[in-house]
Design a protein around this motif. Structure first.
Motif, PDB file in Angstrom:
ATOM      1  N   ARG A 170       7.774   4.856  -7.122  1.00 44.04           N
ATOM      2  CA  ARG A 170       7.680   6.283  -7.409  1.00 44.04           C
ATOM      3  C   ARG A 170       8.993   6.847  -7.935  1.00 44.04           C
ATOM      4  O   ARG A 170       9.001   7.819  -8.695  1.00 44.04           O
ATOM      5  CB  ARG A 170       7.286   7.041  -6.135  1.00 44.04           C
ATOM      6  CG  ARG A 170       5.896   6.709  -5.618  1.00 44.04           C
ATOM      7  CD  ARG A 170       4.803   7.288  -6.510  1.00 44.04           C
ATOM      8  NE  ARG A 170       4.929   8.717  -6.669  1.00 44.04           N
ATOM      9  CZ  ARG A 170       4.502   9.624  -5.773  1.00 44.04           C
ATOM     10  NH1 ARG A 170       3.957   9.215  -4.644  1.00 44.04           N
ATOM     11  NH2 ARG A 170       4.631  10.906  -6.010  1.00 44.04           N
ATOM     12  N   CYS A 177       9.585   7.062   0.838  1.00 48.02           N
ATOM     13  CA  CYS A 177       9.303   5.713   0.349  1.00 48.02           C
ATOM     14  C   CYS A 177      10.053   4.607   1.094  1.00 48.02           C
ATOM     15  O   CYS A 177      10.869   4.847   1.966  1.00 48.02           O
ATOM     16  CB  CYS A 177       9.601   5.583  -1.143  1.00 48.02           C
ATOM     17  SG  CYS A 177       8.757   6.763  -2.185  1.00 48.02           S
ATOM     18  N   ASP A 209       4.470   3.598  -1.144  1.00 49.07           N
ATOM     19  CA  ASP A 209       5.342   3.881  -2.284  1.00 49.07           C
ATOM     20  C   ASP A 209       6.739   3.320  -2.048  1.00 49.07           C
ATOM     21  O   ASP A 209       7.217   3.246  -0.915  1.00 49.07           O
ATOM     22  CB  ASP A 209       5.444   5.390  -2.528  1.00 49.07           C
ATOM     23  CG  ASP A 209       4.126   5.981  -2.999  1.00 49.07           C
ATOM     24  OD1 ASP A 209       3.331   5.225  -3.584  1.00 49.07           O
ATOM     25  OD2 ASP A 209       3.910   7.187  -2.777  1.00 49.07           O
ATOM     26  N   TYR A 210       7.399   2.989  -3.173  1.00 44.78           N
ATOM     27  CA  TYR A 210       8.738   2.390  -3.134  1.00 44.78           C
ATOM     28  C   TYR A 210       9.753   3.212  -3.928  1.00 44.78           C
ATOM     29  O   TYR A 210       9.404   3.876  -4.901  1.00 44.78           O
ATOM     30  CB  TYR A 210       8.695   0.990  -3.747  1.00 44.78           C
ATOM     31  CG  TYR A 210       8.546  -0.130  -2.736  1.00 44.78           C
ATOM     32  CD1 TYR A 210       9.671  -0.709  -2.166  1.00 44.78           C
ATOM     33  CD2 TYR A 210       7.290  -0.602  -2.373  1.00 44.78           C
ATOM     34  CE1 TYR A 210       9.547  -1.737  -1.246  1.00 44.78           C
ATOM     35  CE2 TYR A 210       7.156  -1.629  -1.452  1.00 44.78           C
ATOM     36  CZ  TYR A 210       8.299  -2.203  -0.892  1.00 44.78           C
ATOM     37  OH  TYR A 210       8.175  -3.213   0.019  1.00 44.78           O
ATOM     38  N   LYS A 219       4.341  -0.157  -6.141  1.00 41.40           N
ATOM     39  CA  LYS A 219       4.184   1.246  -6.522  1.00 41.40           C
ATOM     40  C   LYS A 219       5.530   1.972  -6.453  1.00 41.40           C
ATOM     41  O   LYS A 219       5.879   2.572  -5.436  1.00 41.40           O
ATOM     42  CB  LYS A 219       3.144   1.919  -5.617  1.00 41.40           C
ATOM     43  CG  LYS A 219       1.742   1.325  -5.753  1.00 41.40           C
ATOM     44  CD  LYS A 219       0.685   2.177  -5.077  1.00 41.40           C
ATOM     45  CE  LYS A 219       0.826   2.179  -3.582  1.00 41.40           C
ATOM     46  NZ  LYS A 219      -0.277   2.919  -2.914  1.00 41.40           N
ATOM     47  N   ARG A 279      -1.294  -7.824  -7.121  1.00 40.36           N
ATOM     48  CA  ARG A 279      -0.984  -6.458  -6.718  1.00 40.36           C
ATOM     49  C   ARG A 279       0.171  -5.948  -7.573  1.00 40.36           C
ATOM     50  O   ARG A 279       0.767  -6.679  -8.372  1.00 40.36           O
ATOM     51  CB  ARG A 279      -0.598  -6.409  -5.234  1.00 40.36           C
ATOM     52  CG  ARG A 279      -1.653  -6.952  -4.277  1.00 40.36           C
ATOM     53  CD  ARG A 279      -2.787  -5.962  -4.074  1.00 40.36           C
ATOM     54  NE  ARG A 279      -2.324  -4.716  -3.495  1.00 40.36           N
ATOM     55  CZ  ARG A 279      -2.127  -4.532  -2.184  1.00 40.36           C
ATOM     56  NH1 ARG A 279      -2.315  -5.529  -1.327  1.00 40.36           N
ATOM     57  NH2 ARG A 279      -1.737  -3.351  -1.725  1.00 40.36           N
ATOM     58  N   GLN A 280       0.538  -4.709  -7.366  1.00 36.71           N
ATOM     59  CA  GLN A 280       1.676  -4.110  -8.041  1.00 36.71           C
ATOM     60  C   GLN A 280       2.535  -3.368  -7.039  1.00 36.71           C
ATOM     61  O   GLN A 280       2.048  -2.874  -6.020  1.00 36.71           O
ATOM     62  CB  GLN A 280       1.215  -3.131  -9.135  1.00 36.71           C
ATOM     63  CG  GLN A 280       0.573  -3.793 -10.340  1.00 36.71           C
ATOM     64  CD  GLN A 280       0.258  -2.783 -11.425  1.00 36.71           C
ATOM     65  OE1 GLN A 280       0.113  -1.596 -11.149  1.00 36.71           O
ATOM     66  NE2 GLN A 280       0.152  -3.253 -12.655  1.00 36.71           N
ATOM     67  N   ASP A 312       0.829  -1.218   0.000  1.00 38.49           N
ATOM     68  CA  ASP A 312       0.000   0.000   0.000  1.00 38.49           C
ATOM     69  C   ASP A 312       0.861   1.264   0.000  1.00 38.49           C
ATOM     70  O   ASP A 312       0.338   2.368  -0.153  1.00 38.49           O
ATOM     71  CB  ASP A 312      -0.928   0.020   1.225  1.00 38.49           C
ATOM     72  CG  ASP A 312      -2.024  -1.022   1.130  1.00 38.49           C
ATOM     73  OD1 ASP A 312      -2.415  -1.364  -0.005  1.00 38.49           O
ATOM     74  OD2 ASP A 312      -2.468  -1.515   2.186  1.00 38.49           O
TER      75      ASP A 312
END
Length: 296
Positions: A220, A238, A192-193, A218, A215-216, A190
């Motif tokens: 950034r 992140c 950001d990475y 995320k 899922r994916q 859930d």
């Protein structure tokens, strides 16, 4: 006519330089001589090796194939003096190791240095690549030995298990996940990475793990180095995933939390591969055997 090493070296130089003029300048000969050598090769092989234009030269399919063969042949020729010299003064020669960035940043230098201390006449050239490109370098004779992760196809190499590491989550100190003692990867999705390129082996592993839960990741921000990823996370932006040894090394100088991942795939098995152990030059064969013997 027979193919001679001089023609092969000029052909390789031309393929790398991209223009006849630059190849001639680098080899300190006339451009006409380079052109003549390549034309003689084409006549001997009865096929076109290059397409010529005012912008330079491009290899044909036959030229690409000859480039790989020429590099292999020239490497074998270059090894003759060092291999024969080994009879009088012990094992000597150059060992070309293509390795993933993670292996080079963690455990590989120490193991290679153990061999170098015992054999002063051995030299090593490291070629750093993402894991997915390492087997290609070995198969193309750009390297004698390859080190890569277990989720990369080995493309017919002789392989052995090598070293294991474990991936961990790193997070800003004030992040909601920073205080956890352990967590699963899916719990992080859930947020950001900061990530690496799409073809990076670690990034591919994360993408596949996320896809299993539909899922994916995320991502950034994308970076190229471990240090850059740590700096982004430390600055409060992140999450990131890194090998534990590298994460702990950078944590000494930067302020971020390290959280173990409970997922089984977070443990990675590195592998060591060669085209053929029997065909390796003596220095590379000794290095390969010593690295395999040193596996914990």
């Amino acid at each position: 006519m027979r193919i001679d090493p001089v023609s092969l070296r000029l052909f390789v130089r031309l393929a790398e330089a991209g223009t006849i003029a630059l190849a001639a300048e680098q080899e300190h000969i006339a451009a006409a001589a380079v052109s003549k050598r390549v034309s003689d090769l084409e006549a001997l092989l009865q096929t076109s090796l290059l397409t010529r234009s005012n912008k330079g030269v491009e290899l044909t399919s036959a030229g690409i194939e000859l480039l790989a063969l020429a590099r292999a042949a020239l490497h074998e020729l270059d090894q003759i003096p060092t291999q024969m010299g080994g009879f009088s003064s012990g094992v000597k020669g150059l060992v070309r190791i293509c390795t993933s960035t993670s292996a080079l940043a963690q455990f590989l230098p120490g193991r290679v240095n153990q061999v170098l201390r015992d054999h002063p006449e051995i030299r090593v050239h490291f070629q750093e690549e993402i894991s997915t490109l390492v087997p290609r370098a070995v198969n193309g004779n750009a390297a004698d030995i390859g080190i890569f992760t277990d989720d990369v196809a080995e493309a017919g190499l002789e392989i052995h298990p090598f070293h294991k590491d474990r991936l961990v989550l790193i997070a800003p100190q004030d992040h909601p996940l920073a205080g956890r003692l352990q967590l699963s990867f899916v719990e992080t999705l859930d947020y950001d990475y900061v990530g690496f390129s799409h073809d990076n082996a670690t990034q591919i592993r994360l993408m596949r793990a996320a896809e299993q839960d539909r899922r994916q990741v995320k991502v950034r921000v994308r970076v190229r180095t471990f240090e850059a990823l740590c700096m982004m996370v430390s600055s409060g932006y992140c999450l990131g995933i890194l090998p534990e040894e590298i994460a702990r090394r950078h944590a000494r100088a930067m302020d971020f939390a390290i959280v173990p991942l409970s997922d089984a795939w977070a443990e990675r098995q590195f592998r060591i591969g060669v085209r053929s152990r029997a065909a390796l030059p003596s220095a590379a064969r000794l290095m390969f055997d010593r690295l395999c013997d040193g596996v914990a």
